[in-house]
Design a protein around this motif. Structure first.
Motif, PDB file in Angstrom:
ATOM      1  N   VAL A 497       0.865  -1.174   0.000  1.00  0.00           N
ATOM      2  CA  VAL A 497       0.000   0.000   0.000  1.00  0.00           C
ATOM      3  C   VAL A 497       0.906   1.230   0.000  1.00  0.00           C
ATOM      4  CG1 VAL A 497      -1.717   1.332   1.268  1.00  0.00           C
ATOM      5  CG2 VAL A 497      -1.898  -1.166   1.158  1.00  0.00           C
ATOM      6  N   ASN A 498       0.756   2.050  -1.016  1.00  0.00           N
ATOM      7  CA  ASN A 498       1.578   3.263  -1.168  1.00  0.00           C
ATOM      8  C   ASN A 498       3.062   2.942  -1.084  1.00  0.00           C
ATOM      9  OD1 ASN A 498      -0.788   4.800  -1.408  1.00  0.00           O
ATOM     10  ND2 ASN A 498      -0.920   5.072   0.815  1.00  0.00           N
ATOM     11  N   GLY A 499       3.432   1.781  -1.705  1.00  0.00           N
ATOM     12  CA  GLY A 499       4.833   1.387  -1.797  1.00  0.00           C
ATOM     13  C   GLY A 499       5.368   0.612  -0.618  1.00  0.00           C
ATOM     14  N   ARG A 500       4.567   0.392   0.404  1.00  0.00           N
ATOM     15  CA  ARG A 500       5.051  -0.295   1.613  1.00  0.00           C
ATOM     16  C   ARG A 500       4.321  -1.628   1.779  1.00  0.00           C
ATOM     17  NH1 ARG A 500       2.513   0.187   6.445  1.00  0.00           N
ATOM     18  NH2 ARG A 500       3.576  -0.661   8.283  1.00  0.00           N
ATOM     19  N   GLU A 501       5.100  -2.686   2.026  1.00  0.00           N
ATOM     20  CA  GLU A 501       4.494  -4.007   2.194  1.00  0.00           C
ATOM     21  C   GLU A 501       3.623  -4.034   3.455  1.00  0.00           C
ATOM     22  OE1 GLU A 501       5.814  -8.569   3.222  1.00  0.00           O
ATOM     23  OE2 GLU A 501       7.064  -7.474   1.769  1.00  0.00           O
ATOM     24  N   VAL A 502       2.372  -4.496   3.279  1.00  0.00           N
ATOM     25  CA  VAL A 502       1.454  -4.568   4.408  1.00  0.00           C
ATOM     26  C   VAL A 502       0.926  -5.975   4.649  1.00  0.00           C
ATOM     27  CG1 VAL A 502       0.732  -2.161   4.142  1.00  0.00           C
ATOM     28  CG2 VAL A 502      -0.554  -3.981   2.970  1.00  0.00           C
ATOM     29  N   ALA A 503       1.094  -6.888   3.672  1.00  0.00           N
ATOM     30  CA  ALA A 503       0.589  -8.246   3.859  1.00  0.00           C
ATOM     31  C   ALA A 503       1.351  -9.185   2.942  1.00  0.00           C
ATOM     32  CB  ALA A 503      -0.909  -8.323   3.567  1.00  0.00           C
ATOM     33  N   ARG A 504       1.523 -10.405   3.428  1.00  0.00           N
ATOM     34  CA  ARG A 504       2.181 -11.446   2.638  1.00  0.00           C
ATOM     35  C   ARG A 504       1.448 -12.753   2.909  1.00  0.00           C
ATOM     36  NH1 ARG A 504       7.335 -12.328   0.266  1.00  0.00           N
ATOM     37  NH2 ARG A 504       7.865 -10.175   0.813  1.00  0.00           N
ATOM     38  N   ALA A 513      -6.613 -10.162   2.877  1.00  0.00           N
ATOM     39  CA  ALA A 513      -7.477  -9.052   3.293  1.00  0.00           C
ATOM     40  C   ALA A 513      -6.629  -7.910   3.838  1.00  0.00           C
ATOM     41  CB  ALA A 513      -8.465  -9.519   4.350  1.00  0.00           C
ATOM     42  N   VAL A 514      -6.864  -6.731   3.303  1.00  0.00           N
ATOM     43  CA  VAL A 514      -6.231  -5.520   3.817  1.00  0.00           C
ATOM     44  C   VAL A 514      -7.352  -4.587   4.259  1.00  0.00           C
ATOM     45  CG1 VAL A 514      -4.692  -3.599   3.340  1.00  0.00           C
ATOM     46  CG2 VAL A 514      -4.300  -5.815   2.218  1.00  0.00           C
ATOM     47  N   GLU A 515      -7.539  -4.490   5.582  1.00  0.00           N
ATOM     48  CA  GLU A 515      -8.600  -3.633   6.110  1.00  0.00           C
ATOM     49  C   GLU A 515      -7.975  -2.424   6.783  1.00  0.00           C
ATOM     50  OE1 GLU A 515     -12.620  -3.798   8.905  1.00  0.00           O
ATOM     51  OE2 GLU A 515     -11.328  -5.565   8.718  1.00  0.00           O
ATOM     52  N   ARG A 516      -8.433  -1.249   6.374  1.00  0.00           N
ATOM     53  CA  ARG A 516      -7.874  -0.023   6.928  1.00  0.00           C
ATOM     54  C   ARG A 516      -8.768   1.147   6.527  1.00  0.00           C
ATOM     55  NH1 ARG A 516      -2.177   0.606   4.701  1.00  0.00           N
ATOM     56  NH2 ARG A 516      -2.421   2.841   4.998  1.00  0.00           N
ATOM     57  N   GLU A 517      -8.467   2.297   7.027  1.00  0.00           N
ATOM     58  CA  GLU A 517      -9.139   3.500   6.551  1.00  0.00           C
ATOM     59  C   GLU A 517      -8.402   3.967   5.294  1.00  0.00           C
ATOM     60  OE1 GLU A 517     -10.977   6.921   8.979  1.00  0.00           O
ATOM     61  OE2 GLU A 517      -8.985   7.681   8.383  1.00  0.00           O
ATOM     62  N   TRP A 518      -9.121   3.932   4.198  1.00  0.00           N
ATOM     63  CA  TRP A 518      -8.521   4.301   2.920  1.00  0.00           C
ATOM     64  C   TRP A 518      -8.747   5.783   2.651  1.00  0.00           C
ATOM     65  CZ3 TRP A 518      -5.595   0.610   0.747  1.00  0.00           C
ATOM     66  CH2 TRP A 518      -5.864  -0.718   1.061  1.00  0.00           C
ATOM     67  N   HIS A 519      -7.774   6.380   1.970  1.00  0.00           N
ATOM     68  CA  HIS A 519      -7.854   7.790   1.611  1.00  0.00           C
ATOM     69  C   HIS A 519      -7.783   7.945   0.098  1.00  0.00           C
ATOM     70  CE1 HIS A 519      -6.574   7.839   5.819  1.00  0.00           C
ATOM     71  NE2 HIS A 519      -7.139   9.048   5.890  1.00  0.00           N
ATOM     72  N   ASP A 520      -8.331   9.015  -0.377  1.00  0.00           N
ATOM     73  CA  ASP A 520      -8.333   9.286  -1.807  1.00  0.00           C
ATOM     74  C   ASP A 520      -6.905   9.232  -2.355  1.00  0.00           C
ATOM     75  OD1 ASP A 520      -9.675  10.132  -4.243  1.00  0.00           O
ATOM     76  OD2 ASP A 520      -8.610  12.032  -3.981  1.00  0.00           O
ATOM     77  N   GLY A 521      -6.723   8.457  -3.427  1.00  0.00           N
ATOM     78  CA  GLY A 521      -5.407   8.351  -4.046  1.00  0.00           C
ATOM     79  C   GLY A 521      -4.556   7.218  -3.526  1.00  0.00           C
ATOM     80  N   ASP A 522      -4.998   6.498  -2.476  1.00  0.00           N
ATOM     81  CA  ASP A 522      -4.219   5.361  -1.979  1.00  0.00           C
ATOM     82  C   ASP A 522      -4.008   4.346  -3.101  1.00  0.00           C
ATOM     83  OD1 ASP A 522      -3.807   6.248   0.571  1.00  0.00           O
ATOM     84  OD2 ASP A 522      -5.393   5.051   1.499  1.00  0.00           O
ATOM     85  N   ARG A 523      -2.791   3.819  -3.142  1.00  0.00           N
ATOM     86  CA  ARG A 523      -2.436   2.863  -4.187  1.00  0.00           C
ATOM     87  C   ARG A 523      -2.094   1.512  -3.566  1.00  0.00           C
ATOM     88  NH1 ARG A 523      -1.474   5.115  -9.158  1.00  0.00           N
ATOM     89  NH2 ARG A 523      -1.574   7.407  -9.241  1.00  0.00           N
ATOM     90  N   VAL A 524      -2.575   0.462  -4.217  1.00  0.00           N
ATOM     91  CA  VAL A 524      -2.358  -0.907  -3.760  1.00  0.00           C
ATOM     92  C   VAL A 524      -1.704  -1.682  -4.894  1.00  0.00           C
ATOM     93  CG1 VAL A 524      -3.463  -3.002  -2.882  1.00  0.00           C
ATOM     94  CG2 VAL A 524      -4.422  -0.751  -2.321  1.00  0.00           C
ATOM     95  N   GLU A 525      -0.714  -2.481  -4.564  1.00  0.00           N
ATOM     96  CA  GLU A 525      -0.084  -3.347  -5.560  1.00  0.00           C
ATOM     97  C   GLU A 525      -0.132  -4.781  -5.055  1.00  0.00           C
ATOM     98  OE1 GLU A 525       4.115  -3.999  -8.011  1.00  0.00           O
ATOM     99  OE2 GLU A 525       3.969  -2.435  -6.470  1.00  0.00           O
TER     100      GLU A 525
END
Length: 642
Positions: A497-504, A513-525
């Protein structure tokens, strides 16, 4: 309570799998059995999903162009004749009129598929040309009902007499309920997807005709009648009940459910050997819908068991099944796998309908994995990318080629389902519950989730690269779970998320599952891993297919001995005879367990090479890219043992 039209469309396991505008619910009579609980997930309205450039969008455009080239009045010809009206245009050829196909009596089936396809295309694109065609066909069928003084609309050469003989239990030639089901389904889709009030009125009168016409039949007589192929008549009556709350339609959904198939499947007994495959699959799609309409678990159990049996034990690497349209015993795969008449495209179409419906109730990744594999290697692979025409069989005879229908002189069953297949790709990329968005397919697209004020845009070159990128557009910060499919073919999955690993994930065949408060423009890869693998043919372990992620790799064997245009054919019965000049296809040698290591990557994405047993390089490309040349998808491997 009856679901609103939005809820019905979003959850239905039918062609009408997208939401319309909501209508008020009505109470069901207290004596009527309660429908099943609401599905776990909902689909998105086709209008809420856009496709970006990809092979899927190309396929959609090719089908849209074909739909617009066809003349609805030519498909309506025999409907008007049977109603005593003068036809407005000459009838089309092939299954629609030519005497060689009189024995199946499918005259009129194309109109039903075409109506569904135009309704789907309208919903997806809002191109008013499709809406006008829906309106025209609905109006013409209404005129036929008025002129005939009957709810029955049909195009059979003997007209209503064929249906009457079938209802009396007399021997007949043809499959009248199968053909009528296509018209019922087209009217349903026109009513729900194109909001066509005339189509709804014609559909209700058509349904009421069937209620009255079949009322004199005992249960035993009705069951005997169902021994003749009848499509998904239980499906449309279950849908009609969910649309209207009319208990007569619920009863008809049960009556049209073939007990000879339902009873063993609901007891988890596989008795499918030798049965005509695509006669059974629409019945099972209907079982799932009857469960939705009644809550009777026998229908749910039958649908789930059938899916597991076909998807896990009876399917080829491509997701197709059967030989010459019939299921065969797994122990006999060596005798059937190299047939030119394997993998009827209609069967794949209907298996995906069933898969999607089951996924909505139980969002398991193995349903989505099967869907992806069959979508690429069955549905996308079925269309000629140059003409937009479609296959009937997609057999694995080494050195054979895909054969496509003619524009106006074939009209096979797979021509009809082909009209629908390529205008509804957007229906199964994304799903949602109240607080989660599921990403099932990696296809360039955008989905708008109005209830959450959210838009998610997916940018990807998949399957050329095993990654996809997603970007949120949000009206306000919003807490949601993004559930990304970790396919069974990928050893691991990494989410940034936004270039930082959050789940593997190291659990293939699951969701990350990635649960969080999302903001406009957030990017997921999402990063996955694709590799060449070998899939062995069950009881024949020396027969293999090569895969790369979800893709079957086919040997591209060239055009030697093939005349230009030799893959556009009229008569589907001659599959195996067309282009049957002798051809020495290459074979492979080695240990099947380690054969994948012998595959080398080519210079371009998704191109590979393997040395044949004859010491010649064989070019391998995804099966869905094969067109106008010979190919091989299964290989007999010389293991060097006696």
């Amino acid at each position: 309570m009856i679901p609103s039209r939005r809820g019905f469309l979003a959850s239905a396991g039918t062609a009408a799998l997208v939401a319309g505008t909501a209508t008020p619910a009505r109470a069901i009579a207290a004596a009527t059995p309660a429908p099943a609980a609401a599905p776990a997930l909902s689909g998105f309205d086709l209008a809420d999903v856009d496709l970006a450039e990809s092979p899927f969008l190309h396929a959609q455009r090719m089908t849209e162009a074909y739909l617009l080239r066809l003349d609805p009045d030519r498909m309506l010809h025999n409907f008007r004749v049977n109603a005593g009206l003068k036809p407005r245009a000459p009838v089309y050829g092939g299954w629609e009129s030519e005497p060689i196909w009189n024995e199946i009596n499918c005259h009129g089936h194309t109109l039903g598929h075409y109506l569904s396809a135009c309704a789907l295309a309208w919903r997806a694109t809002r191109d008013r040309r499709f809406r006008r065609r829906v309106d025209h066909i609905a109006g013409e069928l209404a005129a036929c009902q008025r002129a005939a003084g009957s709810g029955l609309v049909c195009a059979f050469p003997k007209g209503p007499a064929l249906v009457a003989a079938h209802l009396r239990g007399e021997p007949i030639t043809g499959v009248p309920w199968y053909t009528l089901h296509k018209v019922y389904a087209g009217l349903r889709d026109a009513a729900l997807l194109a909001d066509n009030a005339t189509a709804r009125a014609v559909l209700i009168r058509f349904a009421d005709w069937a209620v009255v016409a079949t009322r004199p039949l005992s249960d035993a007589q009705f069951e005997t009648m169902l021994g003749t192929e009848h499509g998904g008549m239980n499906e449309v009556f279950a849908d009609l009940f969910l649309m209207t709350g009319n208990a007569d339609y619920q009863a008809m959904a049960r009556r049209f459910s073939h007990k000879a198939l339902l009873d063993p499947l609901s007891r988890r007994r596989d008795h499918l050997d030798g049965l005509h495959a695509n006669t059974q699959i629409p019945k099972v799609v209907g079982f799932e819908r009857v469960y939705a309409a009644t809550g009777d678990p026998a229908y749910r159990d039958a649908a789930e068991f059938f899916w597991r049996t076909v998807a896990h034990t009876r399917s080829f690497a491509t997701g197709g099944h059967g030989d010459a349209e019939h299921f065969f015993a797994g122990a006999e795969i060596e005798r059937h796998v190299f047939s030119a008449k394997g993998s009827e495209t209609c069967g794949q179409h209907n298996m995906l309908k069933l898969t999607r419906a089951l996924f909505l109730r139980d969002p398991r990744a193995d349903y989505a994995d099967y869907y992806e594999r069959t979508l690429y290697n069955g549905i996308l692979a079925s269309q000629d990318p140059d003409s937009g025409m479609a296959t009937y069989f997609q057999g694995a005879r080494p050195g054979y080629m895909k054969l496509y229908h003619t524009p106006e002189d074939s009209f096979w069953c797979c021509t009809g389902t082909g009209m629908e297949n390529h205008v509804k790709y957007r229906d199964s990329i994304y799903f949602h519950d109240d607080r989660s968005l599921y990403v099932n397919l990696f296809i360039p697209s955008t989905v708008r989730w109005a209830a959450q004020g959210a838009t998610l845009t997916q940018t990807t070159a998949f399957p050329e690269t095993p990654t996809t990128a997603l970007r949120w557009t949000l009206r306000r910060p919003t807490r949601l779970a993004l559930r990304l499919r970790h396919p069974g073919w990928s050893a691991d999955a990494v989410v940034l998320v936004n270039g930082r690993e959050v789940a593997r994930s190291t659990a293939p065949g699951s969701y990350v599952a990635v649960e969080r408060e999302w903001h406009d423009g957030d990017r997921v890869e999402l990063r996955l891993a694709m590799r060449v693998a070998v899939e062995r043919a069950g009881a024949a372990p020396d027969i293999v297919a090569l895969t790369y992620g979800p893709l079957v790799l086919a040997g591209a064997l060239g055009r030697d001995g093939l005349a230009p245009g030799a893959d556009i054919v009229v008569n589907e019965r001659r599959y195996g005879d067309y282009n049957a000049t002798p051809f020495a296809a290459p074979t492979l040698a080695g240990d099947p367990a380690t054969l994948a290591a012998a595959v080398s990557a080519g210079e371009r994405p998704l191109e590979f090479t393997i040395a044949s047993a004859q010491h010649q390089p064989v070019r391998l490309i995804p099966y869905h890219r094969i067109a106008h040349e010979r190919y091989a998808t299964y290989w007999r491997v010389d293991t060097g043992t006696a």
